[in-house]
Structures are given as structure tokens and as C-alpha cells.
Design an enzyme around this catalytic site. Structure first.
Site, PDB file in Angstrom:
ATOM      1  N   ASP A 168       7.174  -2.088  -3.482  1.00  0.00           N
ATOM      2  CA  ASP A 168       8.025  -3.266  -3.681  1.00  0.00           C
ATOM      3  C   ASP A 168       8.355  -3.424  -5.158  1.00  0.00           C
ATOM      4  OD1 ASP A 168       7.961  -3.630  -0.995  1.00  0.00           O
ATOM      5  OD2 ASP A 168       6.978  -5.586  -1.018  1.00  0.00           O
ATOM      6  N   ASN A 211       7.880  -2.029   1.755  1.00  0.00           N
ATOM      7  CA  ASN A 211       8.884  -2.413   2.744  1.00  0.00           C
ATOM      8  C   ASN A 211      10.205  -2.810   2.097  1.00  0.00           C
ATOM      9  OD1 ASN A 211       7.010  -4.658   1.979  1.00  0.00           O
ATOM     10  ND2 ASN A 211       8.537  -5.904   3.030  1.00  0.00           N
ATOM     11  N   HIS A 245       0.736 -11.498   6.184  1.00  0.00           N
ATOM     12  CA  HIS A 245       0.503 -10.088   6.516  1.00  0.00           C
ATOM     13  C   HIS A 245      -0.904  -9.831   7.068  1.00  0.00           C
ATOM     14  CE1 HIS A 245       4.314  -9.376   4.645  1.00  0.00           C
ATOM     15  NE2 HIS A 245       3.889  -9.766   3.452  1.00  0.00           N
ATOM     16  N   HIS A 305       1.730  -5.924  -1.241  1.00  0.00           N
ATOM     17  CA  HIS A 305       2.293  -6.549  -0.048  1.00  0.00           C
ATOM     18  C   HIS A 305       1.962  -8.034   0.059  1.00  0.00           C
ATOM     19  CE1 HIS A 305       4.608  -6.093   3.514  1.00  0.00           C
ATOM     20  NE2 HIS A 305       3.615  -6.193   4.383  1.00  0.00           N
ATOM     21  N   HIS A 327       1.140 -11.364  -1.676  1.00  0.00           N
ATOM     22  CA  HIS A 327       1.479 -11.804  -3.035  1.00  0.00           C
ATOM     23  C   HIS A 327       0.378 -12.691  -3.619  1.00  0.00           C
ATOM     24  CE1 HIS A 327       5.885 -11.209  -1.593  1.00  0.00           C
ATOM     25  NE2 HIS A 327       5.274 -10.069  -1.868  1.00  0.00           N
TER      26      HIS A 327
END
Length: 471
Positions: free
Chosen positions: A156, A213, A305, A332, A334
């Protein structure tokens, strides 16, 4: 400009840079990369370049078959491998096209040590989910102050897909802000801006990346990951993976595994077969430390997640455990979280230390809710991964037996905090490594750490597992 280390002997780096102007519009025409030369001049002294290499250049496009969406075609992206370098040596370099007198200003980098149990990168910086915001600026400013010699970016990167193709203001939640968008759009000039923003760091520090992602970026004809695959160089061929989505490399006495969560990770797949072979070929007398990284965490006590990539864990965890992986980095989520050594949701002194560093500063802001907070346990239908199946499970033992979530911070979660920041790993020798997580709010304070711990390798306690130290 990016400077990327690749796994080649003698020491080799790959320099990636761009030239020409990107274009955005309804109808865009790609630039011709054959009109320019890709060159890197390199030497041990300022202004004296004894090594000159040429490489290849490419362009890519992001195209949408929908009315009202704008297309994009990149500038010319150059990839040049510079070989025959000496380990642990400072080099000065310029890049560009000397035939049209278009060479860059001089930059500098230092090569990493060759594999060996007595030599390690000075500091390894670790960041995930970075983006391009004011928080990002704080993270990178702080990281530069900590002077890493190697930089791991665990997915990311630019968050270009938080913006419509027309640009403008991005959104924390794309689907919430743009419910009528026919596809997950992306404003590709954000990638160009991200590269310029990162240049002060990654023109002098080798950066190794793995996809997240937000790099998927679907477009016409179901093409994905086009920007990621074109802009970044990884040692896929050198490590035998032949894939930009997973690879390995050595940096002194550390063997790094960079794994892909958004391609096939099943035991019958190509990645698993490659990983098994790579692990079997590691000599822990040469590279005692084994560190893995991928984007989504397997162990995570935040609501966001939660258990999202449980399928990947069930497929791969046993293989990594039995080969004695020491540390795992992910993003992923945060926020920051460090786990106690764990295997299959059980505290285990032979398991890796899992660390989540998805707190780089992106537009989606920090995650604050824990799955063990009252009313914050996700439902079994939440957190569906963008790749792979759903394997959510209830715990089969311990204080949370029979439940999907704990009712307090899990025993395997050692420390967690919802703050932006970055991590620094300092491997001292074949036994000890110092891990420090730095919070952005501490940027102007000295001797302040959000979290700090010595990670200790004790392979003699885990001799039942495979591929341990032979001595």
C-alpha cells in the site's frame, strides 16, 4: 527516482527513474521508450564515474472502458542494473541519457554487505500503508532522521486508488464517497507525485517492496497491478520466483522472504512450491536471521481486517514455522501491533515475532477499534479479503475458546497502539536484534520510543524444527 537493491553476486543495484511527461485524458497516446537511452554512471569518487551501464525502458497505461473516466499513460520508466560493485562501499551516480545531454544531478548510495553471519545492514527501516499525506511526510522525515541502510515497504504505497481519475480530493472510504463509480478508479498522477516525494530517501537507500491491496488497480481487460509491476524492480529472477509478487534476497546475515497475499498462496500453487524450495536452500550458518514480510497480517487484534487472511495463514504458517522464521512484518491494519512469539494461535517460543506496521500515514487514517472492545467484534461476514477465500474461525482453546473474538487483549498481543509511525530493526549479531517503533508525535523528542524490544534467536531450543542452524 528509486534505488533498489537486488540479490546478485557480486553486489548489484537496480536504478529506476523516469523521463518525459505522463498524460491524462479521454484519448492518450503512449510515449515511445525507444527514443531515449537508459544510462547510469557510477563511481567511488564524486564526478568520476568508472562504471557505466545501460538498461531498458518501458511505459504503461491505465485505461477504462467507461464514459467520463479519464485514461492515463506514464512517462518513460527506465530500469538499469549496475553490476560489479563492491559490498559495503559508497558510490556516487547519475542517471539519464548522455546522448541528448540529459543526465541527472549526482546522487549517492552505499551497497549492502554480502551474505555472512558477521555482517548486517546498519539499520532496516520498515513502513507500511504510506500514502501521500501530511502524516506521510512526518513518517518519512522521521525515518530519514533515523538513517536506514535498507528500507522495507510492506505494501500500500501511493493510495492512488483513493481518487477518481479526474483527480481532486480523495476519500478515506472510496465506496462510501463514490458509490456510483463503475470500477475502483485510480488517479495515476498520484504515483508520479509519490515517486518525487520519496526521492530524497529512495535515491540513496535501497527499497524493497511487496504489493498490497491498493496496488491491485483493476482496469480494462481485467488487467491489474500494472503500475506496481512497471514502476518497481525486485529480484524475482535472481531468487528463482520469476514473479514480481513474491521473491527473496539476502542482506548480510539476513535472508528476507517477500510473499504475495494477492496471488495464489495455496499449497498446490507456484508460490508455495517456490517458497518451500527457497527455504530448503537457506544456510543458516551464512544467513542466521530469517525475516518474512507480506501485506495483510495473520495475527491482528484490531476490528479492521480481523482474520481477513486466515486462509493464507492456514496454508503457509506451518511451512514458515518449521523452517524457523524469526520475524514477520505486515501492514494493512492502520495501527501498530507487536505479537509475542506464536504458532497456530498458541504462544510458542519457536514461533516468529509478528509485527504490524500499517501506520505509515495514509488517507484512510488510523484504526482504533479492537476486536475485544465491547461491541467491536466483527461478524463472521465482515472482513472479506480482496483475494482468496474466507476461513474465519472460532478459537478452539484458551480464554476465548468457542468464541470468534477475545473479551480482552489476547495473550499473543504484546503491545498495540493507534498511532502513525515507522519501525527500525538493528541486527547486532546472529543472536540479538533490537526492534524500535517510533511514533510520529515523538519526532522532535530525543531518546523516545513508542515500543522497543530485543528479539533473541535461540535455535538450540527448537531443534525439532527443520532448517535450523546445523551447528
Amino acid at each position: 527516482m528509486e534505488l533498489l537493491f537486488t540479490k546478485i553476486r557480486p553486489v548489484c543495484v537496480e536504478v529506476v527513474f523516469d523521463s518525459g511527461d505522463a498524460k491524462v485524458g479521454s484519448n492518450v497516446t503512449e510515449l515511445d521508450p525507444s527514443t531515449v537511452t537508459s544510462e547510469v554512471w557510477c563511481g567511488k569518487k564524486r564526478g568520476r564515474y568508472t562504471i557505466k551501464n545501460k538498461g531498458a525502458s518501458v511505459v504503461y497505461s491505465q485505461l477504462y472502458p467507461y464514459k467520463g473516466l479519464l485514461n492515463y499513460t506514464s512517462g518513460i520508466i527506465h530500469h538499469v542494473k549496475v553490476e560489479g560493485l563492491e559490498p559495503g562501499t559508497k558510490y556516487y551516480y547519475r542517471c539519464g541519457d548522455s546522448f541528448i545531454q540529459a543526465m541527472s544531478e549526482e546522487h549517492v548510495f552505499e551497497t549492502l554487505p554480502l551474505p555472512g553471519h558477521n555482517a548486517y545492514p546498519r539499520r532496516v527501516g520498515v513502513v507500511g500503508d504510506l500514502g501521500l499525506t501530511s502524516n506521510t511526510s512526518s513518517t518519512i522525515d522521521h525515518l530519514i532522521q533515523n538513517d536506514p541502510s535498507l528500507f522495507l515497504m510492506v505494501g500500500d504505497l501511493s493510495y492512488a486508488n483513493q481518487y477518481l481519475t479526474t483527480g481532486g480530493k480523495g476519500a478515506r472510504c472510496f465506496s462510501c464517497a463514490f458509490p456510483d463509480a463503475p470500477i475502483r478508479e485510480t488517479y495515476q498522477p498520484r504515483w508520479d507525485g509519490w515517486g518525487r516525494f520519496m526521492q530524497p530517501l529512495i535515491s540513496r537507500v535501497p527499497m524493497m517492496v511487496i504489493e498490497g491491496n491498493h496496488e491491485i488497480e483493476p482496469q480494462v481487460a481485467a488487467v491489474t497491478f500494472e503500475s506496481y509491476r512497471t514502476r518497481f524492480a525486485v529480484p524475482s529472477r535472481e531468487s528463482g520466483s520469476n514473479s514480481n509478487f513474491y521473491y527473496s534476497f539476502d542482506a548480510g546475515g539476513i535472508h528476507f522472504l517477500m510473499l504475495g497475499a494477492y496471488v495464489d498462496y495455496s499449497r498446490r500453487g507456484t508460490q508455495y512450491h517456490w517458497l518451500k524450495k527457497d527455504l530448503e536452500n537457506i544456510d543458516r550458518n551464512v544467513t542466521p536471521w530469517l525475516i518474512a514480510a507480506w501485506h495483510p497480517p495473520w495475527y491482528n487484534s484490531y476490528s479492521s481486517h480481523y482474520q481477513e487472511f486466515e486462509c493464507m495463514r492456514q496454508e503457509m504458517e506451518s511451512l514458515l514455522y518449521h523452517h524457523g522464521v524469526d520475524i514477520v512484518f505486515s501492514g494493512h491494519v492502520h495501527a501498530y501491533e507487536r505479537m509475542n512469539r506464536i504458532y497456530n494461535y498458541t504462544l510458542d517460543p519457536c514461533g516468529p515475532v509478528y509485527i504490524t506496521v500499517g501506520d505509515g500515514g495514509n488517507i484512510e487514517q488510523v484504526d482504533i477499534d479492537h476486536a475485544d472492545d465491547p461491541g467491536k467484534c466483527p461478524s463472521a461476514g465482515d472482513n472479506v479479503p480482496e483475494y482468496g477465500g474466507v476461513c474465519h474461525l472460532n478459537f478452539s482453546s484458551g480464554p476465548a475458546k468457542g468464541k470468534f473474538c477475545w473479551d480482552r487483549q489476547p495473550d499473543w498481543s504484546a503491545f498495540r497502539e493507534s498511532s502513525f509511525g515507522h519501525g527500525i530493526l538493528e541486527v547486532l549479531n546472529s543472536t540479538y536484534a533490537l526492534w524500535t517503533w517510533h511514533r510520529n508525535q515523538d519526532i522532535y523528542k530525543e531518546n523516545s520510543e513508542g515500543d522497543q524490544i530485543y528479539i533473541v534467536r535461540q535455535p538450540e531450543l527448537c531443534l525439532t524444527t527443520a532448517s535450523k542452524d546445523s551447528s
